[in-house]
Scaffold this motif. Structure first.
Motif, PDB file in Angstrom:
ATOM      1  N   ILE A  20     -48.238  28.912  12.676  1.00  0.00           N
ATOM      2  CA  ILE A  20     -48.865  27.756  13.075  1.00  0.00           C
ATOM      3  C   ILE A  20     -47.492  26.700  13.106  1.00  0.00           C
ATOM      4  O   ILE A  20     -47.343  25.882  14.113  1.00  0.00           O
ATOM      5  N   LEU A  21     -46.737  26.584  11.962  1.00  0.00           N
ATOM      6  CA  LEU A  21     -45.392  25.811  12.095  1.00  0.00           C
ATOM      7  C   LEU A  21     -44.596  26.177  13.149  1.00  0.00           C
ATOM      8  O   LEU A  21     -43.935  25.071  13.721  1.00  0.00           O
ATOM      9  N   ALA A  22     -44.292  27.210  13.499  1.00  0.00           N
ATOM     10  CA  ALA A  22     -43.440  27.932  14.205  1.00  0.00           C
ATOM     11  C   ALA A  22     -43.895  27.500  15.936  1.00  0.00           C
ATOM     12  O   ALA A  22     -42.951  26.818  16.530  1.00  0.00           O
ATOM     13  N   GLU A  23     -44.971  27.515  15.833  1.00  0.00           N
ATOM     14  CA  GLU A  23     -45.819  27.179  17.347  1.00  0.00           C
ATOM     15  C   GLU A  23     -45.436  25.795  17.786  1.00  0.00           C
ATOM     16  O   GLU A  23     -45.218  25.342  18.577  1.00  0.00           O
ATOM     17  N   ALA A  24     -45.793  24.908  16.592  1.00  0.00           N
ATOM     18  CA  ALA A  24     -45.557  23.470  16.675  1.00  0.00           C
ATOM     19  C   ALA A  24     -44.397  23.005  17.030  1.00  0.00           C
ATOM     20  O   ALA A  24     -44.099  22.070  17.801  1.00  0.00           O
ATOM     21  N   ALA A  25     -43.090  23.628  16.502  1.00  0.00           N
ATOM     22  CA  ALA A  25     -41.639  23.429  16.735  1.00  0.00           C
ATOM     23  C   ALA A  25     -41.366  24.093  18.041  1.00  0.00           C
ATOM     24  O   ALA A  25     -40.062  23.968  18.408  1.00  0.00           O
ATOM     25  N   GLY A  26     -42.274  24.814  18.867  1.00  0.00           N
ATOM     26  CA  GLY A  26     -41.961  25.618  20.102  1.00  0.00           C
ATOM     27  C   GLY A  26     -40.931  26.946  19.529  1.00  0.00           C
ATOM     28  O   GLY A  26     -40.345  27.200  20.527  1.00  0.00           O
ATOM     29  N   LEU A  27     -41.143  27.472  18.447  1.00  0.00           N
ATOM     30  CA  LEU A  27     -40.370  28.635  18.100  1.00  0.00           C
ATOM     31  C   LEU A  27     -41.412  29.784  17.884  1.00  0.00           C
ATOM     32  O   LEU A  27     -41.030  30.905  17.431  1.00  0.00           O
ATOM     33  N   GLU A  28     -42.516  29.913  18.519  1.00  0.00           N
ATOM     34  CA  GLU A  28     -43.309  30.815  18.502  1.00  0.00           C
ATOM     35  C   GLU A  28     -42.770  32.533  18.870  1.00  0.00           C
ATOM     36  O   GLU A  28     -43.049  33.069  18.223  1.00  0.00           O
ATOM     37  N   GLU A  29     -41.870  32.424  19.915  1.00  0.00           N
ATOM     38  CA  GLU A  29     -41.425  33.618  20.315  1.00  0.00           C
ATOM     39  C   GLU A  29     -40.549  34.258  19.262  1.00  0.00           C
ATOM     40  O   GLU A  29     -40.619  35.538  19.114  1.00  0.00           O
ATOM     41  N   ALA A  30     -39.722  33.234  18.506  1.00  0.00           N
ATOM     42  CA  ALA A  30     -39.160  34.054  17.325  1.00  0.00           C
ATOM     43  C   ALA A  30     -39.942  34.506  16.411  1.00  0.00           C
ATOM     44  O   ALA A  30     -39.658  35.317  15.517  1.00  0.00           O
ATOM     45  N   TYR A  31     -40.815  33.582  16.083  1.00  0.00           N
ATOM     46  CA  TYR A  31     -41.726  34.094  15.038  1.00  0.00           C
ATOM     47  C   TYR A  31     -42.699  35.322  15.419  1.00  0.00           C
ATOM     48  O   TYR A  31     -42.793  36.301  14.466  1.00  0.00           O
ATOM     49  N   TYR A  32     -42.825  35.478  16.844  1.00  0.00           N
ATOM     50  CA  TYR A  32     -43.433  36.893  16.963  1.00  0.00           C
ATOM     51  C   TYR A  32     -42.727  37.935  16.522  1.00  0.00           C
ATOM     52  O   TYR A  32     -42.940  39.086  16.090  1.00  0.00           O
ATOM     53  N   GLY A  33     -41.274  37.634  16.800  1.00  0.00           N
ATOM     54  CA  GLY A  33     -40.500  38.822  16.524  1.00  0.00           C
ATOM     55  C   GLY A  33     -40.347  39.043  14.947  1.00  0.00           C
ATOM     56  O   GLY A  33     -40.340  40.316  14.716  1.00  0.00           O
ATOM     57  N   ALA A  34     -40.362  38.003  14.049  1.00  0.00           N
ATOM     58  CA  ALA A  34     -40.221  38.271  12.743  1.00  0.00           C
ATOM     59  C   ALA A  34     -41.535  38.933  12.350  1.00  0.00           C
ATOM     60  O   ALA A  34     -41.644  39.882  11.453  1.00  0.00           O
ATOM     61  N   ASP A  35     -42.752  38.444  12.753  1.00  0.00           N
ATOM     62  CA  ASP A  35     -43.959  38.933  12.427  1.00  0.00           C
ATOM     63  C   ASP A  35     -43.966  40.455  12.816  1.00  0.00           C
ATOM     64  O   ASP A  35     -44.813  41.302  12.089  1.00  0.00           O
ATOM     65  N   ALA A  37     -36.291  41.838  13.817  1.00  0.00           N
ATOM     66  CA  ALA A  37     -37.117  40.710  12.984  1.00  0.00           C
ATOM     67  C   ALA A  37     -36.313  39.930  11.944  1.00  0.00           C
ATOM     68  O   ALA A  37     -36.313  38.942  12.019  1.00  0.00           O
ATOM     69  N   ILE A  38     -35.320  40.587  11.524  1.00  0.00           N
ATOM     70  CA  ILE A  38     -34.303  39.967  10.453  1.00  0.00           C
ATOM     71  C   ILE A  38     -33.459  38.967  11.395  1.00  0.00           C
ATOM     72  O   ILE A  38     -33.451  37.824  10.900  1.00  0.00           O
ATOM     73  N   ASP A  39     -33.199  39.239  12.637  1.00  0.00           N
ATOM     74  CA  ASP A  39     -32.358  38.307  13.289  1.00  0.00           C
ATOM     75  C   ASP A  39     -33.368  37.248  13.933  1.00  0.00           C
ATOM     76  O   ASP A  39     -32.728  36.242  14.011  1.00  0.00           O
ATOM     77  N   ASP A  40     -34.589  37.580  13.936  1.00  0.00           N
ATOM     78  CA  ASP A  40     -35.441  36.231  14.502  1.00  0.00           C
ATOM     79  C   ASP A  40     -35.526  35.547  13.250  1.00  0.00           C
ATOM     80  O   ASP A  40     -35.824  34.216  13.414  1.00  0.00           O
ATOM     81  N   CYS A  41     -35.593  35.884  11.836  1.00  0.00           N
ATOM     82  CA  CYS A  41     -35.849  34.823  10.802  1.00  0.00           C
ATOM     83  C   CYS A  41     -34.495  34.170  10.735  1.00  0.00           C
ATOM     84  O   CYS A  41     -34.724  32.984  10.250  1.00  0.00           O
ATOM     85  N   SER A  42     -33.370  34.817  11.055  1.00  0.00           N
ATOM     86  CA  SER A  42     -32.109  33.772  10.861  1.00  0.00           C
ATOM     87  C   SER A  42     -32.242  32.896  11.996  1.00  0.00           C
ATOM     88  O   SER A  42     -31.941  31.644  11.523  1.00  0.00           O
ATOM     89  N   SER A  43     -32.780  33.058  13.042  1.00  0.00           N
ATOM     90  CA  SER A  43     -33.035  31.938  14.184  1.00  0.00           C
ATOM     91  C   SER A  43     -34.014  31.035  13.641  1.00  0.00           C
ATOM     92  O   SER A  43     -33.748  29.751  13.756  1.00  0.00           O
ATOM     93  N   LEU A  44     -34.954  31.403  13.090  1.00  0.00           N
ATOM     94  CA  LEU A  44     -36.149  30.636  12.796  1.00  0.00           C
ATOM     95  C   LEU A  44     -35.390  29.351  11.713  1.00  0.00           C
ATOM     96  O   LEU A  44     -35.655  28.314  11.597  1.00  0.00           O
ATOM     97  N   SER A  45     -34.624  30.012  10.831  1.00  0.00           N
ATOM     98  CA  SER A  45     -34.333  29.507   9.823  1.00  0.00           C
ATOM     99  C   SER A  45     -33.217  28.308  10.231  1.00  0.00           C
ATOM    100  O   SER A  45     -33.121  27.053   9.729  1.00  0.00           O
ATOM    101  N   THR A  46     -32.490  28.433  11.114  1.00  0.00           N
ATOM    102  CA  THR A  46     -31.517  27.491  11.815  1.00  0.00           C
ATOM    103  C   THR A  46     -32.093  26.574  12.708  1.00  0.00           C
ATOM    104  O   THR A  46     -31.804  25.361  13.020  1.00  0.00           O
ATOM    105  N   ARG A  47     -33.054  26.956  13.459  1.00  0.00           N
ATOM    106  CA  ARG A  47     -33.726  26.106  14.625  1.00  0.00           C
ATOM    107  C   ARG A  47     -34.795  25.269  14.076  1.00  0.00           C
ATOM    108  O   ARG A  47     -35.189  24.191  14.802  1.00  0.00           O
ATOM    109  N   TYR A  48     -35.497  25.488  12.859  1.00  0.00           N
ATOM    110  CA  TYR A  48     -36.812  24.808  12.660  1.00  0.00           C
ATOM    111  C   TYR A  48     -36.193  23.390  12.457  1.00  0.00           C
ATOM    112  O   TYR A  48     -35.409  23.164  11.524  1.00  0.00           O
ATOM    113  N   PRO A  49     -37.023  22.270  12.709  1.00  0.00           N
ATOM    114  CA  PRO A  49     -36.582  20.868  12.587  1.00  0.00           C
ATOM    115  C   PRO A  49     -36.774  20.660  11.239  1.00  0.00           C
ATOM    116  O   PRO A  49     -37.886  20.865  10.396  1.00  0.00           O
ATOM    117  N   GLU A  50     -35.621  19.944  10.380  1.00  0.00           N
ATOM    118  CA  GLU A  50     -35.742  19.654   9.143  1.00  0.00           C
ATOM    119  C   GLU A  50     -36.707  18.468   8.712  1.00  0.00           C
ATOM    120  O   GLU A  50     -36.844  18.094   7.498  1.00  0.00           O
TER     121      GLU A  50
END
Length: 181
Positions: free
Chosen positions: A30-45, A69-82
């Motif tokens: 839900i948080l990734a989707e709200a930030a427009g990062l759902e595609e990367a989250y789908y990969g991690a999931d 999926a590990i690569d997608d986690c790295s992407s999510l970590s760096t792209r999620y709004p702080e």
């Protein structure tokens, strides 16, 4: 119940770790989707789901899916709004997902179920609001109860029952994240 002799590499620990990731994933999606990062989250999931399916069906884990999926986690970590209310939880939650992926993807790992569960409770402590989860009013109380329940469910019903239970618990995480929107 989990055998105390079960190692970090054992199927019991890996199944319990996947259940932890599935639970937290309810909110992370839900948080990734709200930030427009759902595609990367789908990969991690997809990596977590592939691991759980492999464990449920007693098959080999697809390492290419885990690596992606590990690569997608790295992407999510760096792209999620702080600046979001759940940023600290999100960062810690994605680390839980990554730790689980490492555990299920490697024959030897310094990651253990205990470290994953500790990190999941730490992430839950970072949740910014109270939650409504029956007897629990905080996500950390809920996560601790889920970890205990997961061991019982796995012991009595096996990995398929554990997967179903984790899905039910993920809905509580999901509702908490939806309440932040």
């Amino acid at each position: 119940m989990a055998d105390s002799r079960d190692t970090a590499e054992g199927p019991t620990s890996k199944a319990l770790a996947c259940a932890t990731a599935i639970r937290a994933g309810g909110a992370l999606y839900i948080l990734a989707e709200a930030a427009g990062l759902e595609e990367a989250y789908y990969g991690a999931d997809a990596g977590i789901q592939a691991g759980m399916i492999a464990l449920t069906r007693q098959r080999e884990v697809k390492h290419d899916i885990i690596c992606s999926a590990i690569d997608d986690c790295s992407s999510l970590s760096t792209r999620y709004p702080e600046t979001t209310a759940a940023a600290a939880f999100f960062g810690a939650g994605i680390l839980v997902i990554r730790m689980v992926l490492v555990l299920i993807g490697e024959d030897r790992s310094d990651v253990s179920l205990q470290r994953i569960n500790d990190k999941a409770r730490e992430a839950a402590r970072l949740w910014p609001t109270a939650i409504d989860a029956g007897a629990q009013s905080s996500l950390v109380e809920f996560e601790a109860a889920c970890q205990n329940t997961a061991v019982e469910v796995l012991g009595h019903g096996g990995a398929r029952a554990l997967r179903e239970e984790a899905g039910k618990h993920a809905l509580v995480y999901r509702r908490a994240a939806q309440a932040l929107r």
